[in-house]
Design an enzyme around this catalytic site. Sequence first.
Site, PDB file in Angstrom:
ATOM      1  N   SER A 185       2.976  -1.950 -11.798  1.00 41.86           N
ATOM      2  CA  SER A 185       2.798  -0.690 -12.513  1.00 41.86           C
ATOM      3  C   SER A 185       2.363  -0.827 -13.957  1.00 41.86           C
ATOM      4  O   SER A 185       1.831   0.129 -14.525  1.00 41.86           O
ATOM      5  CB  SER A 185       4.095   0.126 -12.459  1.00 41.86           C
ATOM      6  OG  SER A 185       5.159  -0.572 -13.090  1.00 41.86           O
ATOM      7  N   HIS A 213       2.423   2.180  -5.979  1.00 45.27           N
ATOM      8  CA  HIS A 213       1.157   2.390  -6.671  1.00 45.27           C
ATOM      9  C   HIS A 213      -0.051   2.022  -5.818  1.00 45.27           C
ATOM     10  O   HIS A 213      -1.185   2.105  -6.298  1.00 45.27           O
ATOM     11  CB  HIS A 213       1.133   1.588  -7.969  1.00 45.27           C
ATOM     12  CG  HIS A 213       2.073   2.101  -9.006  1.00 45.27           C
ATOM     13  ND1 HIS A 213       1.737   3.078  -9.909  1.00 45.27           N
ATOM     14  CD2 HIS A 213       3.367   1.782  -9.258  1.00 45.27           C
ATOM     15  CE1 HIS A 213       2.775   3.331 -10.694  1.00 45.27           C
ATOM     16  NE2 HIS A 213       3.776   2.559 -10.317  1.00 45.27           N
ATOM     17  N   LYS A 244       3.140   9.585  -6.853  1.00 45.49           N
ATOM     18  CA  LYS A 244       1.868   9.026  -7.306  1.00 45.49           C
ATOM     19  C   LYS A 244       0.736   9.703  -6.517  1.00 45.49           C
ATOM     20  O   LYS A 244       0.310  10.778  -6.865  1.00 45.49           O
ATOM     21  CB  LYS A 244       1.848   7.503  -7.124  1.00 45.49           C
ATOM     22  CG  LYS A 244       3.052   6.779  -7.727  1.00 45.49           C
ATOM     23  CD  LYS A 244       3.202   6.979  -9.206  1.00 45.49           C
ATOM     24  CE  LYS A 244       4.265   6.101  -9.821  1.00 45.49           C
ATOM     25  NZ  LYS A 244       5.624   6.588  -9.762  1.00 45.49           N
TER      26      LYS A 244
END
Length: 404
Positions: A185, A213, A244
Amino acid sequence: MGLLDKHLGYRAPLEGIRAVGADPSNVRFDAVLSPTEGMLDGRRVILLGTNNYLGLTFDPACIKASAAAVREWGTGTTGSRFANGTFSGHTALERALAEFYGRRHAMVFTTGYQANLGSISGLVGRGDHLILDADSHASIYDAAKLSGAEVIRFRHNDPDDLHKRLRRLGDAPGGRLIVVEGIYSMIGDVAPLKEFAEVKREMGGYLLVDEAHSMGVLGETGRGLAEAAGVEADVDFIVGTFSKSLGSVGGFLVSNEENFDLLRIVSRPYMFTASLPPAVIASTLTALKRLQDEPGLRARLSANADRLFEGLRDMGYAVGPHASPITAVEMPDQAMAVAMWNALLQNGVYLNLAIPPATPENKSLLRSSVSAAHTPEQIDAVLGVFQQLGQEFGLLPSARRATA
């Protein structure tokens, strides 16, 4: 002595940041106009630090589904999944996630943080071995503390070091759970998952991949790095988040593991947290379908990621090893990072200030995350601001040569 006095060491650095300009821990948007623009202190800014990878926070279908759910089911469940907090939407989302990943089982958590906390602490305990990448997310390290398992760290993205750590365990009793992430991240670097899977096959144990992610970002269908690397069969557990690519909040775990249902009664973060509101479940289900039906979203995201990464790299900024939706620019020190972050904000660009101790190797970073919703013109506008400020602050090679 006050209970918070032990944290006073953070006071001076915080005051130093505030003295320069805005406080990154206290940024409050006046309005969010779209996935890529907001209003901050009366100024329009490009949003480049939101992790809104597919730009679905304002998707009309997701909003419609969420609004319908809140009218039909109310604003919240007021209970955990173990109590009164399981509605038809929760089980529908779990079925959809299991089907999407081609797994038999799925469970949904109230946050992505809790997905790691509840999954890992339920899978391993005292007498087991938890083998972690050294750059693991805070939620993984907190899960390790909650689990009580022996924690063994290996060097970041280093399959050889993982192999060495497992070899040293030898025939020691207890389970072995290897935990890595798809995209990390802070820097945006991608794990060498194929090599990690080879180590796992040779040395034994289980492999958990946090695709927070990388879900919706990597892989032919957006299932993440395990799909992109062709090693889904070697990955025993996948953890992910809805905050996300799916534009909402929450987390999940999918697996084929036998006795998976027992996790629902041994995972304390799952058992003792109120479940997600129906409106969130409804928008997440809709966003998951959009992810599956529209591969063009990932193509636009990838193009935007390349455009930003290559533009910053070609200017002479120190960026990560490769393009991904996360691009972090390394600053020479914290003071410069704070000054540059404020200058970017004043020039209409919002991104994330990432400073020690929350960063790998105590680096000071300006962290951006692009979206499929960004236009090429917005990316170019951001690059123009970086070019201008890089010259003013003497950060670019051309500026340094001019002053030499």
